[in-house]
Design a protein around this motif. Structure first.
Motif, short mmCIF file in Angstrom:
data_model
loop_
_atom_site.label_atom_id
_atom_site.label_comp_id
_atom_site.label_asym_id
_atom_site.label_seq_id
_atom_site.Cartn_x
_atom_site.Cartn_y
_atom_site.Cartn_z
N GLY A 1 9.68 2.07 3.82
CA GLY A 1 10.56 1.48 4.23
C GLY A 1 11.66 1.62 4.00
N THR A 2 11.51 1.95 2.69
CA THR A 2 13.28 2.07 2.05
C THR A 2 13.19 3.67 1.48
N GLY A 3 13.00 4.23 2.44
CA GLY A 3 13.65 5.61 2.11
C GLY A 3 12.84 6.89 1.50
N LYS A 4 11.76 6.07 0.61
CA LYS A 4 11.34 7.10 -0.46
C LYS A 4 9.55 7.76 0.55
N HIS A 5 10.67 8.50 1.63
CA HIS A 5 9.30 9.13 2.28
C HIS A 5 8.35 10.34 1.49
N SER A 6 9.14 10.88 0.91
CA SER A 6 8.50 12.41 -0.39
C SER A 6 7.58 11.81 -0.88
N ALA A 7 8.12 10.31 -1.96
CA ALA A 7 6.69 9.31 -2.89
C ALA A 7 5.51 8.77 -2.02
N ALA A 8 6.33 8.45 -0.82
CA ALA A 8 4.53 8.19 0.26
C ALA A 8 4.11 9.14 0.39
N ALA A 9 4.28 10.00 0.89
CA ALA A 9 3.85 11.05 1.21
C ALA A 9 2.86 11.95 0.35
N GLU A 10 3.39 11.90 -1.31
CA GLU A 10 2.69 12.51 -2.54
C GLU A 10 1.79 11.39 -2.19
N LEU A 11 2.11 10.24 -2.48
CA LEU A 11 0.70 9.31 -2.74
C LEU A 11 -0.58 9.14 -1.53
N TYR A 12 -0.46 9.72 -0.52
CA TYR A 12 -0.44 10.30 0.53
C TYR A 12 -1.99 10.99 0.34
N LEU A 13 -1.28 12.35 -0.09
CA LEU A 13 -1.95 13.69 -0.61
C LEU A 13 -2.64 12.88 -1.47
N ASN A 14 -2.67 12.91 -2.72
CA ASN A 14 -3.37 11.84 -3.53
C ASN A 14 -5.17 11.32 -3.25
N LEU A 15 -4.70 11.26 -1.60
CA LEU A 15 -6.29 10.20 -1.64
C LEU A 15 -6.42 11.00 -0.61
N ASP A 16 -5.83 12.48 -0.09
CA ASP A 16 -6.10 13.31 0.78
C ASP A 16 -5.91 12.63 2.69
N LEU A 17 -4.85 12.20 2.11
CA LEU A 17 -4.97 10.85 3.82
C LEU A 17 -3.46 12.20 4.17
N VAL A 18 -3.63 13.42 5.21
CA VAL A 18 -2.87 14.80 5.51
C VAL A 18 -1.80 13.84 6.50
N LYS A 19 -2.63 13.12 7.46
CA LYS A 19 -1.78 13.11 8.60
C LYS A 19 -0.40 12.03 8.13
N GLU A 20 -1.28 11.34 7.45
CA GLU A 20 0.07 9.93 7.29
C GLU A 20 0.60 10.56 6.95
N ALA A 21 0.45 11.48 4.95
CA ALA A 21 1.99 12.47 5.00
C ALA A 21 2.87 13.58 5.53
N ILE A 22 1.99 14.17 6.13
CA ILE A 22 2.94 15.00 7.41
C ILE A 22 3.41 13.68 8.23
N ASP A 23 2.97 12.29 8.43
CA ASP A 23 3.96 10.96 9.44
C ASP A 23 5.11 11.23 8.02
N ALA A 24 4.87 10.80 7.23
CA ALA A 24 5.87 9.99 6.25
C ALA A 24 6.66 11.82 5.96
N PHE A 25 6.16 12.99 5.92
CA PHE A 25 7.64 14.07 6.25
C PHE A 25 8.36 13.85 7.45
N ILE A 26 7.94 13.00 7.94
CA ILE A 26 8.26 13.12 9.67
C ILE A 26 9.31 12.60 9.65
N GLU A 27 8.69 11.37 9.43
CA GLU A 27 10.17 10.30 9.33
C GLU A 27 10.99 10.21 8.77
N GLY A 28 10.89 11.02 7.52
CA GLY A 28 11.89 11.23 6.83
C GLY A 28 12.88 12.70 7.17
N GLU A 29 12.20 13.37 8.63
CA GLU A 29 12.82 14.46 9.37
C GLU A 29 13.18 15.88 7.90
N GLU A 30 11.46 15.32 7.09
CA GLU A 30 11.36 16.40 6.10
C GLU A 30 10.49 17.96 7.19
#
Length: 1648
Positions: free
Chosen positions: A1243-1272
């Motif tokens: 929500g604050t635009g820190k999509h990469s940071a959120a994705a890294e957190l998700y990847l730490n817990l193997d939440l691949v889809k959530e990480a992908i969604d974060a990158f998608i929302e950040g248009e990365e």
């Protein structure tokens, strides 16, 4: 079929005694039974036995029991009965018409074997079968029999029960019903069905005869008639009172649907599916005619006993009772029987076999008379006034009619003459059985006993009104109502009898009758009539008597002598003496037909008698001619006698002519001069050269000529004898100037001009001014020539002469010519002449008088100064104004651009409409102000209605309402407000109206208007509380509290609190008073009212008072008040809001201990938020927990940190919380924390940071969604590819959606072309879409072509849709079929396509359909219904294209017309009204008026059907036996504009009056409509011509493709037109035909 046992006619016996045969008579009145004992029993129709007789054997020697009766049948007239016996014989018994008549054998037919069966189908013809297998025919007239054909056997059928079979016309099969079981019936040996089908008799083995009633159903009609349906097509109608029966039967076997008895319960009307049955119950005459059902809209008239008149859809049909064909059918809109007259053989006359006439109204002023036998029009009467009554006489030779001006007219049909015989006619009628006419004119009774002499009328005075005629008992009476009594006026029956005798041809009876009458003008007319008729019939004695009575002595004597000759011949030779040649010759002489008499004499070689006839008549020339022709020896003697007779009678001229004819010129000239005829003498001399040499003779003739002033003839004679001076002198004296000039040109040339002038002067004297012009021109007398031209009104010639003259001479004549052309309104010529004559001012005046101000102004501007023109026009306009010619004055003002003066003029004369019109035209910005100004003026003048109009035009409805209010016209004010013032204006006016009335009147008014309650509310809203209280008191008592409340609120707003308190209490709202005082902080008053009237409000008063103390920071006082009000919770809240937590805790502890713990927690939270323990405090606390190893509490504390103005701090806390959770907390807890922190970071635009957190817990889809929302997208794709390939498609799909949403279509094309195309469609970028689709495969392309075409069609762009398929082809996709059909239907329905310019549109449609059909052939849809339909559409498009091409070439106009006609067979696919209109107009253009009339008449019927919304009333009779379909779709709208429809309607009406027009379609050699492909008689279908669409009957040119052909003449005509015109569109048609039909028949033609 139902069988009901009626009775037993013959009781069965105990043993076998079978009934051998039975038969019903043809008239249904007799029933015969033959039993085993060979006795014939006769019964009546009711089953009563009335008679019997025994049969006899062929030979008595074998005994009476040697045979059996096997067949029996009645004759057609029911007076004879034939008996067929096994002893090889048939007997015919005459039984008579009455019961008990003697039975006599009248015929017998001996055969070679036993007779087995027998029928009597027609008069004199009996058909019977023999045991040896022969079928023979017996003729009762010749008493001979013969074999028809032979068979090998015959069949006998036996049964013990009656089986009933019903014919089902719908299924066309026999259906067996329940059999009729009869106890002890045993074997049925004979059956007989009554002719009318109502009775069935069965004979049994035991000799019994049972009678059954047979019917499908039975009903009673109006309690007077019984209707028995004995079969689907047969009904028996029985009169219950008289017992008479009529059998109503459809001869075609159609089912009778409904039977009605109309016309004073005398006439039958019944319908079947295809026919109409009519009948006369009194005369038993029945008819069945073909009739197409029209929904029961027919109207029947039974005023005529011989014929039924049926009106249906503007058409009158006549059916004669007893005939199965319609007598006639005509179109008329007048259904009154008084406007239709039919005469059917009512009085037969000599020489007239069938006399059937009809007279009817074509329109209100036109009568048509039709011979119904021949079916042709025998007369049309166009009258100047509306006709309101008409009637033919009984013989159909005379027609009476009366117009709305009460003028009675008589029309003789044979001579086509019309005579007005009476004015002010109030009653008229033919006397029955005669041609005598009775009419009433005011107080006069008029009788015409001899209608052939309408000027002879017998009149008598009456004092009432004629009401009828009665004829019977040898007298005729006219019934007249005089007051309350009816008086009979007796007519002269003898005079009536005379007319009847004449009509019957009984001239002897007529003569005997006339002998009894005195000679009067009427009697004299009758004698004349009888004499004429007797001569025509060669009843010469009667004719002689007639002429004697008339006093024609010479004719009577001549006829007497003729009769003596005829009688003598009759005595000597017998026979009719009137046929003798002398009698016939004398009758010809009586008619003054001497040539006929001569011919009769000469036929009998009676030359002497012919010559004697002519001599007796002094007709010497004819007598000599007969003698000369026959070579009579007395010829010379006759000539001498003739000459002597002429001299004796001093007929010198005739004698001279006789001598001249015999060649004696001198004698003839002498006689001519003696007779004073020198001109004849001169003619003879001039004709004979030898006589000119006789000088004395010539001088005598010339002297006689000059004496007789025959100067021209004398001049001719002088010129002939070469004396030009005397000749010229005589010519001039005799005014023979032509001869004088011709002579002068030869003999005296210098005299020619003088003679020409004299000739002109002479012609002027003779008023032959036009002839004099040229002579004056020849004489060079210009002024005289001009004057003559002007006098002769030869204006063009005068202008020509004037143009040749000098200006001074011509100028005075030009205005005279100009005046003439001005009178003819040829103003331009007149202007030119005025200008030539220097009279420009007259030209201006001419234009002014003619009202052509523009031309006058234009001319004036050329020759006058602008200011002078203005003065002239304004002065002229003022004169017009004084004369009251305001329009003319207006035009003058406007012409000089002074519209304000015209406006002032109209205002001055109060012509406000014209004033407004000019203001609107010249000062539109002032129009509203002008209306308002006029409204005020008219209001001041009291012209309120006119003022209203202007106020409303100025959109000042309030001013209108106020005007009517001020004048007390409340109703008008209310009307205007309701109509123009919006939703509530009229309510306000009604309120003011009621207020002005007051009291009960106001209540009644408001109740009437339905505004009583609204008025009360309005009064309250406007603070008129007194009026509101009055209304509620009188009519709405339940509204009183509400008004008190509103009054109280009003007083409160006014600050009158004490009065408001009283009103609140009256309204029952004391709490509102309490709140009022609370609002004003008058706590004492509030407390007082609450305690007195609303104790529940006391606490609220205390709370309010406490709230005031709090606002003043007086917490102690507020606490005390709240505790008094028992509201400690409020005190607690107030302390919390004020941040006084210690006081809050104290109150809570003392009064609300249950909330203490929660309050303490809340206190801690607040401490966390604010003060020293704010956000920094939370962070510090979290760190302390972290240092203390309380990671869970530390995480909670970090998570509680919210935005405090430093987003970086918040993000650090969230990351710290996640980090601690991942490191130190259980997996479940850490997962929860990450799921909380991740979305916050996103929500604050820190999509990469959120994705890294998700990847730490193997939440691949959530990480992908974060990158998608950040248009990365690259990171998202890499994560999916490396960690979980299942999500690669997921990322791609989102990437496509992203591109689509961002509108990056060009990028999308490389990813997903279909999605890109869909996006183009959504964005409406159709061109880009089609361009891109073109690069894809054929299927994708045509998907989007179809989408684009559908879009274009919805937008009305069928032509662009068509262009798409022209460009990209038409695939045979079934899902595209509706698009093709819609393009076709829009194209054929669109206007403006019937022209040469529309060719390319039609050619495109044709080519697309051709491409489609070619594709269909190769597809699975080949030969399907859709394929056939598109083939038909292709043919139609080809016709339309060829028609447009033909319209561009003059010599192909008939081809274009034929194509328009051929298109009519496809109106199931075309708008029918448009097709018939185009065909009719095309036929009319090429002169096919019959077809044009029928097609345009059909077009008008279709336009009416479109207006009515149904085609049920459409008449298809004109198109029977054609292939033009009847069942076509009803067009949803009119395809032809109203103006063109009116033109067609006028033309059709005009042409329908043209008797020369045959209103039938043309037929060809097949006997069918020439454009029909199908021959109705044979069912053979011809091929249509590719060029015209007409059937090809001969000269066929066939193409390679089957079913494609052309008529050779039309094909050659088309080719020739192409060669001569080089028309590119025609060449294109030929090119298409070549492509469509597999090549052309000849390759010699080039497209270039």
């Amino acid at each position: 079929m139902q069988l009901k046992h009626l009775r037993t006619l013959l009781s069965p016996q105990d043993g076998a005694a079978k009934v051998t045969c039975m038969a019903w008579s043809q008239n249904n009145a007799k029933f015969a039974v033959c039993t085993v004992d060979r006795v014939v029993l006769l019964y009546d129709e009711h089953g009563e036995r009335r008679d019997k007789f025994s049969t006899k054997p062929a030979d008595m020697k074998y005994g009476r029991k040697s045979y059996m009766v096997k067949g029996m049948a009645f004759s057609p007239d029911s007076t004879k009965i034939a008996i067929g016996q096994t002893d090889n014989i048939i007997y015919v018994y005459k039984i008579g018409e009455d019961w008990g008549d003697k039975k006599v054998i009248c015929n017998k037919f001996i055969q070679t074997s036993a007779v087995t069966c027998l029928q009597w189908p027609a008069e004199h013809i009996i058909v019977f079968g023999l045991a040896e297998g022969k079928v023979r025919l017996a003729n009762t007239k010749t008493n001979k029999s013969s074999t028809i054909y032979g068979t090998d056997s015959y069949v006998v059928s036996l049964t013990t029960k009656l089986r009933v079979l019903n014919w089902s016309p719908r299924r066309s099969i026999w259906e067996e019903a329940k059999p009729k079981e009869i106890a002890n019936l045993y074997t049925v040996t004979a059956l007989a069905w009554k002719r009318d089908g109502s009775r069935l008799c069965a004979g049994t083995l035991c000799g019994g005869v049972e009678q059954f009633d047979c019917c499908l159903r039975r009903s009673v009609y109006k309690n007077k008639f019984e209707l028995t349906y004995v079969g689907p097509s047969q009904v028996i109608v029985k009169n219950l009172s008289s017992g008479t029966r009529v059998v109503l039967k459809s001869h075609y076997g159609y089912e009778v649907e409904e039977v009605k008895i109309l016309g004073k319960e005398r006439y039958l009307v019944a319908h079947t599916s295809d026919t109409l049955l009519l009948g006369d119950l009194n005369t038993n005459r029945l008819s069945e005619v073909a009739w197409q059902g029209s929904g029961g809209n027919e109207k029947y008239f039974f005023e005529n006993e011989n014929v039924c008149m049926i009106f249906n859809a503007g058409e009158l049909t006549l059916v004669e009772y007893g005939s199965n064909d319609t007598l006639g059918s005509v179109r008329t809109e007048f259904m009154n029987p008084h406007l239709i007259s039919v005469r059917i053989n009512e009085r037969r006359q000599r020489g007239m076999e069938d006399n059937k006439k009809l007279a009817y109204l074509v329109d209100i002023k036109t009568i048509a008379i039709v011979d119904l036998t021949g079916g042709y029009n025998i007369g049309t009467i166009s009258h100047e006034s509306r006709v309101d009554w008409l009637e033919l006489n009984e013989t159909g030779h005379k027609l009476l009619f009366r117009d709305r001006k009460l003028r009675l007219h008589l029309y003789d049909i044979e001579s086509c003459s019309k005579t007005m015989i009476l004015n002010f006619c109030s009653y008229v009628q033919w006397v029955p059985g005669s041609d005598v006419l009775v009419a009433q004119n005011r107080n006069s009774l008029c009788v015409w006993y001899n209608i052939e002499a309408p000027e002879r009328v017998t009149t008598s005075s009456i004092r009432g009104d004629v009401v009828g005629l009665e004829r019977g008992g040898g007298k005729t009476e006219v019934m007249v109502t005089e007051g309350v009594t009816t008086v009979a006026y007796t007519l002269d029956e003898g005079l009536i009898e005379f007319g009847t005798a004449i009509d019957d041809g009984n001239y002897t009876r007529a003569t005997a009758f006339l002998e009894t009458l005195e000679m009067t003008p009427e009697t004299e007319a009758m004698w004349k009539t009888l004499s004429k008729l007797a001569l025509e019939a060669r009843q010469l004695h009667i004719a002689e008597r007639c002429f004697s009575a008339l006093g024609h002595v010479a004719k009577a004597r001549f006829l007497h002598e003729t009769n003596e000759i005829a009688d003598q011949v009759s005595r000597e030779y017998g026979g009719e003496g009137t046929d003798f040649y002398q009698v016939r010759a004398r009758l010809a002489m009586l008619e003054k037909n001497y040539k006929l008499a001569e011919m009769i004499f000469l036929e009998q070689n009676a030359v002497e008698e012919a010559m004697d006839m002519y001599q007796e008549l002094h007709r010497w020339d004819e007598c000599i001619a007969v003698a000369q022709a026959k070579g009579h020896p007395a010829l010379e003697k006759l000539r001498r006698s003739y000459y002597q007779w002429l001299m004796d009678t001093q007929q010198e001229e005739r004698a001279g002519e006789l001598q001249e004819s015999q060649g004696d010129g001198l004698a003839a000239i002498s006689l001519y001069l003696k007779a004073g005829l020198p001109a004849k003498a001169a003619r003879l001399v001039l004709a004979r050269e030898e006589l000119l040499a006789n000088t004395e003779l010539v001088e005598n003739i010339t002297a006689a000529l000059i004496k007789g002033e025959l100067y021209e003839r004398a001049g001719d004679l002088f010129e002939k004898i070469r004396n030009p001076e005397r000749a010229l002198e005589c010519y001039c004296k005799g005014s023979a100037f032509m001869k004088a000039v011709e002579l002068a040109r030869l003999a005296f040339p210098v005299e020619v001009m003088r003679l020409e002038e004299a000739w002109g002067d002479h012609l002027v004297q003779q008023k032959q001014l036009d002839a004099a012009i040229n002579h004056y021109i020849e004489a060079r007398c210009s002024i005289k020539a001009i004057e003559a031209a002007l006098g002769a009104r030869q204006w063009k010639k005068a202008i020509y002469i004037l143009d040749l003259q000098d200006r001074n001479t011509a100028s005075k004549y030009y205005p005279r010519v100009a005046q003439h052309y001005a009178s003819l309104q040829e103003y331009e010529i007149a202007e030119e002449l005025y200008v030539k004559g220097d009279r420009t001012k007259d030209a201006i005046d001419m234009y002014t008088r003619a009202g052509r101000w523009e031309q006058a102004h234009k001319l004036a501007m050329k020759c006058m100064r602008p200011e002078d023109v203005s003065v002239l026009y304004i002065t002229q306009a003022q004169e017009m104004e004084k004369q009251g010619k305001y329009r003319e004055a207006e035009r003058l003002y406007v012409t000089v651009e002074e519209p304000d003066l015209a406006i002032t003029m109209f205002k001055k004369h109060k012509l406000y409409d014209d004033m407004i019109r000019l203001v609107g035209k010249h000062h539109p910005d002032l129009l509203s102000d002008t209306h308002l100004h006029l409204g005020k003026e008219l209001e001041a003048e009291g012209r309120l209605q006119e003022a209203e109009y202007h106020y409303l035009e100025a959109q000042e409805w309030k001013a209108t309402v106020n005007m009517y209010r001020s004048n007390g016209l409340w109703e008008e004010a209310y009307r205007v407000a309701k109509a123009h013032g919006g939703a509530n204006a009229h309510k306000h006016v009604a309120y003011l109206w009621a207020k002005s009335l007051g009291g009960e009147s106001a209540v009644r008014l408001l109740t009437k208007l339905g505004l009583l309650e609204a008025a009360v509310d309005h009064a309250a809203d406007n603070c008129s509380f007194e009026f509101a209280f009055e209304l509620s008191r009188l009519a709405l008592k339940h509204k009183t509290p509400e008004i008190h409340l509103r009054y109280a609120m009003y007083l409160e707003d006014e600050g009158k609190f004490e009065e408001a308190e009283a009103e609140f209490i009256r309204a029952g709202k004391p709490k509102e008073a309490v709140l009022m005082f609370v609002h004003n902080q008058d706590w004492e008053a509030a407390q007082r009212v609450a305690e007195a009237h609303d104790p529940d409000s006391v606490a609220e008063v205390l709370v309010g008072q406490a709230r005031g103390a709090l606002e003043e920071k007086d917490f102690q006082k507020a606490e005390g008040l709240l505790l008094r009000a028992q509201r400690p919770g409020l005190a607690l809240n107030y302390y919390k809001e004020a941040g006084l937590w210690s006081d809050a805790l104290r109150i809570c502890k003392d009064y609300v201990p249950g909330q203490l713990e929660a309050l303490q927690e809340e206190y801690e939270r607040e401490a966390t938020k604010k003060g020293a323990r704010g956000m920094e405090g939370l962070v510090d606390q979290a760190r302390q927990w972290e240092q203390a190893g309380e990671y869970s509490r530390a995480v909670d504390c970090y998570l509680k940190v919210r935005d405090s103005g430093s987003s970086s701090l918040v993000e650090k806390c969230w990351m710290k919380a996640a980090e601690l959770a991942i490191k130190f907390l259980p997996p479940q807890r850490s997962l929860e924390v990450v799921r909380i922190v991740g979305p916050q970071l996103i929500g604050t635009g820190k999509h990469s940071a959120a994705a890294e957190l998700y990847l730490n817990l193997d939440l691949v889809k959530e990480a992908i969604d974060a990158f998608i929302e950040g248009e990365e997208w690259n990171k998202a794709k890499r994560v999916a590819k490396e960690l979980d390939p299942r999500y690669e498609d997921y990322v791609d799909q989102h990437y496509k959606e992203f591109l689509k949403n961002k509108g990056k279509v060009d990028s999308l094309v490389g990813v997903d072309v279909v999605a890109a195309l869909d996006l183009y469609v959504e964005q409406g970028q159709w061109d880009k879409c089609i361009e891109t689709a073109t690069k894809q495969n054929y299927k994708i392309l045509h998907k989007y072509v179809a989408l684009y075409a559908t879009h274009l069609i919805r937008e009305g762009g069928y032509s662009q849709a068509l262009a798409l398929y022209v460009q990209h082809g038409a695939p045979a996709n079934p899902q595209n079929f509706n698009i093709y059909k819609r393009i076709f239907s829009d194209m054929v329905s669109s206007p403006g396509t019937n022209s040469a310019e529309a060719y390319h549109n039609w050619a495109d449609l044709r080519d697309v359909l051709f491409n489609l059909c070619e594709n269909l052939v190769k597809s699975s849809e080949a030969n399907s219904l859709a394929h056939e339909e598109f083939e038909t559409m292709l043919l139609i498009a080809h016709y339309y294209a060829t028609r447009s091409a033909a319209q561009s070439v003059k010599q192909l106009e008939t081809v274009a017309a034929r194509l328009s006609v051929s298109l009519l067979r496809h109106t199931q696919l075309l708008p029918a009204d448009k097709a018939f209109y185009e065909a009719g107009i095309a036929a009319k253009a090429v002169g096919w008026e019959n077809m044009a009339f029928i097609f345009l008449n059909r077009f008008l019927d279709l336009t009416d059907a479109i207006e009515e919304g149904t085609l049920d009333a459409l008449d298809h009779s004109d198109f029977q036996d054609t292939d033009i379909p009847f069942e076509v779709p009803l067009p949803a709208k009119q395809h032809v504009p109203e103006a063109q429809r009116e033109e067609v309607r006028d033309w059709v009406l005009t042409v329908s009056m043209d008797q020369r027009l045959e209103q039938v379609l043309p037929r060809d050699e097949r006997g069918v409509y020439e454009a029909s492909l199908v021959a109705a008689s044979t069912g053979v279908r011809a091929l249509p011509c590719l060029i015209t669409g007409y059937p090809i009957l001969r000269n066929k040119i066939e193409f390679k493709r089957p079913g494609k052909a052309a008529n050779k003449d039309n094909w050659n005509k088309f080719l020739m037109a192409i060669k001569t015109s080089h028309s590119p569109v025609c060449q294109d048609v030929l090119k298409f035909i070549s492509q469509w039909c597999g090549g052309l028949p000849s390759t010699s033609f080039s497209f270039q």
